[in-house]
Design a protein around this motif. Structure first.
Motif, PDB file in Angstrom:
ATOM      1  N   ARG A 260       0.851  -1.242   0.013  1.00 22.07           N
ATOM      2  CA  ARG A 260       0.007   0.191   0.223  1.00 22.07           C
ATOM      3  C   ARG A 260       0.857   1.265  -0.024  1.00 22.07           C
ATOM      4  O   ARG A 260       0.379   2.375  -0.551  1.00 22.07           O
ATOM      5  CB  ARG A 260      -0.875   0.063   1.197  1.00 22.07           C
TER       6      ARG A 260
ATOM      7  N   ALA B  60       2.010   1.700  -3.514  1.00 21.82           N
ATOM      8  CA  ALA B  60       0.725   2.270  -4.452  1.00 21.82           C
ATOM      9  C   ALA B  60       0.392   3.525  -4.236  1.00 21.82           C
ATOM     10  O   ALA B  60      -0.240   4.378  -4.664  1.00 21.82           O
ATOM     11  CB  ALA B  60      -0.351   1.136  -4.103  1.00 21.82           C
TER      12      ALA B  60
ATOM     13  N   PHE C  53      -1.142   4.368  -1.093  1.00 19.05           N
ATOM     14  CA  PHE C  53      -2.341   4.450  -0.252  1.00 19.05           C
ATOM     15  C   PHE C  53      -1.964   4.908   1.173  1.00 19.05           C
ATOM     16  O   PHE C  53      -2.909   5.218   2.090  1.00 19.05           O
ATOM     17  CB  PHE C  53      -3.294   3.020  -0.384  1.00 19.05           C
TER      18      PHE C  53
ATOM     19  N   PRO D 297      -1.397   8.372  -5.234  1.00 17.19           N
ATOM     20  CA  PRO D 297      -1.619   7.122  -6.052  1.00 17.19           C
ATOM     21  C   PRO D 297      -1.872   7.430  -7.487  1.00 17.19           C
ATOM     22  O   PRO D 297      -1.606   6.708  -8.546  1.00 17.19           O
ATOM     23  CB  PRO D 297      -2.814   6.406  -5.342  1.00 17.19           C
ATOM     24  N   ASN D 298      -2.692   8.570  -7.722  1.00 17.65           N
ATOM     25  CA  ASN D 298      -3.150   8.347  -9.408  1.00 17.65           C
ATOM     26  C   ASN D 298      -1.871   9.265 -10.059  1.00 17.65           C
ATOM     27  O   ASN D 298      -2.012   9.564 -11.221  1.00 17.65           O
ATOM     28  CB  ASN D 298      -4.210   9.517  -9.414  1.00 17.65           C
TER      29      ASN D 298
ATOM     30  N   LEU E 164       0.724   2.973 -11.688  1.00 23.51           N
ATOM     31  CA  LEU E 164       0.919   1.683 -11.327  1.00 23.51           C
ATOM     32  C   LEU E 164      -0.554   0.991 -11.583  1.00 23.51           C
ATOM     33  O   LEU E 164      -1.546   1.674 -11.616  1.00 23.51           O
ATOM     34  CB  LEU E 164       1.444   1.616  -9.770  1.00 23.51           C
TER      35      LEU E 164
ATOM     36  N   MET F 228      -3.218  -1.994  -9.858  1.00 20.59           N
ATOM     37  CA  MET F 228      -3.441  -2.644  -9.075  1.00 20.59           C
ATOM     38  C   MET F 228      -4.516  -3.659  -9.012  1.00 20.59           C
ATOM     39  O   MET F 228      -5.557  -3.438  -9.510  1.00 20.59           O
ATOM     40  CB  MET F 228      -3.352  -2.149  -7.690  1.00 20.59           C
TER      41      MET F 228
ATOM     42  N   PHE G 166      -7.037  -6.033  -6.536  1.00 27.11           N
ATOM     43  CA  PHE G 166      -7.469  -5.989  -5.015  1.00 27.11           C
ATOM     44  C   PHE G 166      -7.905  -7.516  -4.751  1.00 27.11           C
ATOM     45  O   PHE G 166      -8.616  -8.380  -5.568  1.00 27.11           O
ATOM     46  CB  PHE G 166      -8.507  -5.135  -4.759  1.00 27.11           C
TER      47      PHE G 166
ATOM     48  N   ALA H 280     -10.803  -8.188  -3.071  1.00 24.71           N
ATOM     49  CA  ALA H 280     -12.195  -8.266  -3.348  1.00 24.71           C
ATOM     50  C   ALA H 280     -12.691  -7.635  -4.809  1.00 24.71           C
ATOM     51  O   ALA H 280     -13.777  -7.227  -4.802  1.00 24.71           O
ATOM     52  CB  ALA H 280     -12.786  -7.326  -2.224  1.00 24.71           C
ATOM     53  N   TYR H 281     -11.940  -7.865  -5.614  1.00 21.75           N
ATOM     54  CA  TYR H 281     -12.026  -7.615  -7.055  1.00 21.75           C
ATOM     55  C   TYR H 281     -12.196  -6.161  -7.319  1.00 21.75           C
ATOM     56  O   TYR H 281     -11.356  -5.574  -8.080  1.00 21.75           O
ATOM     57  CB  TYR H 281     -13.239  -8.207  -7.737  1.00 21.75           C
ATOM     58  N   ALA H 282     -13.037  -5.384  -6.570  1.00 18.86           N
ATOM     59  CA  ALA H 282     -13.114  -3.970  -6.636  1.00 18.86           C
ATOM     60  C   ALA H 282     -13.506  -3.510  -8.044  1.00 18.86           C
ATOM     61  O   ALA H 282     -13.180  -2.423  -8.470  1.00 18.86           O
ATOM     62  CB  ALA H 282     -11.963  -3.192  -6.191  1.00 18.86           C
ATOM     63  N   LEU H 283     -14.286  -4.259  -8.641  1.00 16.49           N
ATOM     64  CA  LEU H 283     -14.827  -3.972  -9.943  1.00 16.49           C
ATOM     65  C   LEU H 283     -15.724  -2.977  -9.774  1.00 16.49           C
ATOM     66  O   LEU H 283     -16.639  -3.123  -8.822  1.00 16.49           O
ATOM     67  CB  LEU H 283     -15.321  -5.093 -10.949  1.00 16.49           C
TER      68      LEU H 283
ATOM     69  N   ARG I  27      -8.110  -4.764 -16.235  1.00 18.46           N
ATOM     70  CA  ARG I  27      -8.360  -3.333 -15.818  1.00 18.46           C
ATOM     71  C   ARG I  27      -6.939  -2.723 -15.490  1.00 18.46           C
ATOM     72  O   ARG I  27      -6.773  -1.626 -15.757  1.00 18.46           O
ATOM     73  CB  ARG I  27      -9.379  -3.144 -15.001  1.00 18.46           C
TER      74      ARG I  27
ATOM     75  N   LEU J 234       0.651  -4.371  -9.316  1.00 10.72           N
ATOM     76  CA  LEU J 234       0.613  -4.713  -7.657  1.00 10.72           C
ATOM     77  C   LEU J 234      -0.472  -5.631  -7.483  1.00 10.72           C
ATOM     78  O   LEU J 234      -1.693  -5.269  -7.807  1.00 10.72           O
ATOM     79  CB  LEU J 234       0.346  -3.372  -6.685  1.00 10.72           C
TER      80      LEU J 234
ATOM     81  N   ALA K 293      -9.794 -14.653  -2.150  1.00 12.31           N
ATOM     82  CA  ALA K 293     -11.239 -14.988  -2.172  1.00 12.31           C
ATOM     83  C   ALA K 293     -11.894 -15.967  -2.918  1.00 12.31           C
ATOM     84  O   ALA K 293     -13.093 -15.983  -3.107  1.00 12.31           O
ATOM     85  CB  ALA K 293     -11.942 -13.324  -2.481  1.00 12.31           C
TER      86      ALA K 293
END
Lengths: 263, 355
Positions: free
Chosen positions: B49, B52, B54, B74-75, B79, B81, B83, B85-88, B148, B158, B165
């Motif tokens: 993190r 990244a 964060f 971060p933006n 990079l 990344m 996650f 939990a997918y984070a779509l 993505r 990352l 999961a």
């Protein structure tokens, strides 16, 4: 043994009748304008009244602005509190409950003292300024509902991970709120918007004391001077409010769905 | 060694009085697949993190391609990344999810569509662009998340426990897919996991972490075969420990369950009669006296677990119980509990571990 369903039904019907019987009576009374017949004359009289159109239109416009300002304040506030200042949540929740505790009349007297024509920010010095003040007052009045609706919406999504996923792809905070957070809580925001609308349409105290030509004072005025029209207006107000509530239920079906499948 | 692509220097992170990362240093070359491996709370995710952006390091620096990115947002880091939990984005379909970073970067619609199609082919999901995340399995969603992340051509990828999961079977196939894509693109990748099998199977190098420190950094076979510390030996793979007593320090002889064996060396400070611990991997043990093995011990079968192609035995040697695997031989019956058994090993395979 199968438990008896009598008492649950009895309690339900008793509760429902408490609301439904006066409503039916009001509706029945609103149809009696023509002697000896049921008619919609009272409704025709209301709809053809130019003051009805003007005040209703005014309240709709004020309601729309109250929704826009409310969304612009509440969505980023809830987002940043959840993301960066979670320890502040109990305090913010308490703050947003205050409009429920403080009577509208206290609120409006406070506004008039603070923003009268001889104050530093003389909102009440002009009609437009008073309209702006009325919008802000309605934003405050609807805050408990808007805040809770948006907060509940944000609880259904993983705000932090979605934010980080968007950030790492180059998005800034404004882009994240506009393209990721808001679309995913839009249904919740619209629920808050319809609640705000329902409150604004019937609100009397603030609009009356700020002397604005809103629908609430018009309802009061008609109620004091006519017999059948107030009943028709009560039914119309109920239909508007129920329509707003129905829209909330309908919109809930279109909420973006998340899936934490492991397969 | 190739030029350094990612360099982390004296990286420290404190949350209040709790230091979760203690002055970590490492450097990796372009195109490497690096795993940060360790138990929960060891600081591996915090390091990721911080890379990244964060989390802000308390002290230390992070450089990518010679650029100090320690204090960039971060933006601004370019990079990618993935996650756990997918984070779509639930409101966007697969195509729009993959195209999100491209749109932010200002890429035109046609170019974006072409790149999205290319990514969908890469992850084996062509034609899925109109589907929504909730219409896909977890494995498919994570592949879309991978697409993505790499669509905007990031400098580095990352992966924050991206397989945790998922079901066991999907985990294995997806990790192979991730590795194949990484090799294909040659993208430098930092992978965080607590699963030693995952780390061993797909990494070029592994950083084994414990309590905010690096215990060992090396290739998977180095980490497994030559663990630098007892923690690495126990965390990565299975480790047998034999409690022995020194019979003759001068002759490097020890006694195990009354059986005297000679070792190539003894830990420093061992004297006659002192107790020492010997450690060894299960696979260096053989049932019977195998040629080349210079230590032969007699014990009793304490437990037998039949796993199909492999039979896992637990052999009791007095107070010690050793675990070893042997291949299933269809022509002979597996050993039975309580049966006497001879096991052997090469003394050079014993691990002399520091703490």
């Amino acid at each position: 043994m199968k438990p008896s369903r009598f008492w649950p039904w009895f309690t339900l019907l008793l509760g429902a009748s408490y609301f439904i019987i006066p409503l039916i009576a009001t509706f029945e009374f609103s149809l009696r304008m023509r002697r000896g017949y049921y008619s919609f004359d009272a409704y025709l009289s209301v709809f053809s009244d130019p003051r009805f159109q003007a005040t209703f239109g005014y309240s709709v416009v004020i309601g729309i602005f109250a929704i826009i300002v409310g969304v612009l304040i509440v969505v980023p506030a809830v987002y940043f509190v959840r993301l960066r200042l979670p320890w502040l949540r109990p305090f913010v929740e308490f703050l947003t409950l205050l409009p429920l505790i403080i009577p509208a009349i206290v609120l409006v007297y406070g506004y008039i003292r603070l923003y009268n024509s001889s104050s530093l920010i003389p909102f009440t010095g002009s009609a437009l300024g008073t309209d702006v003040l009325l919008v802000f007052a309605y934003v405050t009045l609807a805050l408990p509902y808007m805040y809770r609706a948006v907060d509940t919406g944000m609880r259904t999504i993983d705000v932090q991970t979605l934010t980080e996923a968007a950030q790492i792809m180059g998005a800034n905070s404004a882009t994240i709120i506009a393209r990721v957070i808001l679309p995913n809580v839009l249904v919740a925001v619209l629920s808050g918007a319809f609640l705000t609308f329902a409150i604004v349409i019937g609100e009397f105290t603030i609009a009356s004391l700020l002397n604005r030509p809103a629908f609430g004072p018009y309802l009061q005025n008609i109620g004091a001077n006519r017999a059948y029209e107030p009943a028709a207006l009560a039914i119309i107000s109920f239909i508007i409010t129920w329509g707003a509530m129905g829209m909330i239920n309908l919109l809930a079906r279109f909420a973006p769905r998340t899936s934490a499948r492991t397969d | 060694m190739a030029a350094e692509f990612l360099r982390v220097e004296k990286l420290t992170k404190r949350f209040g009085n709790n230091t979760v990362v203690h002055g970590v240093d490492f450097a990796f070359a372009k195109g490497e697949f690096i795993s940060l491996l360790g138990p929960s709370g060891c600081g591996k995710t915090t390091i990721l993190r911080m890379i990244a952006g964060f989390e802000t390091p308390t002290s230390g620096s992070i450089e990518v391609e010679g650029q100090d990115i320690t204090h960039l947002k971060p933006n601004q880091r370019q990079l990618g990344m993935v996650f756990q939990a997918y984070a779509l984005f639930p409101n966007l379909n697969v195509g729009d999810n993959i195209g999100f970073g491209l749109k932010i970067a200002g890429m035109g619609r046609e170019e974006r569509r072409a790149r999205t199609d290319e990514m969908l082919r890469l992850i084996g999901l062509p034609g899925f662009e109109k589907r929504f995340p909730y219409e896909m399995s977890g494995g498919q969603q994570q592949r879309v998340a991978l697409a993505r992340a790499i669509a905007p051509r990031p400098r580095m990828l990352l992966l924050d426990e991206p397989l945790s999961a998922l079901d066991a079977k999907i985990r294995v196939s997806l990790r192979e897919e991730i590795r194949a894509i990484q090799l294909d693109l040659g993208i430098t990748t930092v992978f965080v996991t607590h699963d030693q099998e995952e780390a061993l199977s797909i990494s070029d190098r592994i950083v084994v972490m414990n309590a905010g420190h690096i215990e060992q950094l090396g290739a998977p076979h180095e980490v497994y075969n030559k663990p630098a510390t007892r923690f690495v030996a126990t965390f990565v793979g299975t480790l047998n420990t034999i409690e022995a007593s020194v019979a003759s320090a001068a002759n490097h002889q020890v006694t195990i369950d009354g059986q005297t064996v000679a070792l190539p060396s003894l830990p420093s400070g061992a004297v006659d009669g002192s107790a020492i611990s010997l450690t060894l991997r299960p696979e260096v043990l053989s049932v019977g006296n195998r040629p080349g093995n210079d230590i032969v011990l007699a014990g009793t079968v304490a437990d037998v677990t039949f796993l199909g192609s492999v039979i896992r035995l637990r052999v009791a040697l007095g107070q010690n119980t050793l675990s070893l695997d042997t291949f299933n031989d269809q022509r002979t019956a597996p050993p039975t509990r309580g049966e006497p058994v001879t096991i052997s090993l090469a003394s050079k395979d014993l691990l002399i571990l520091g703490e």
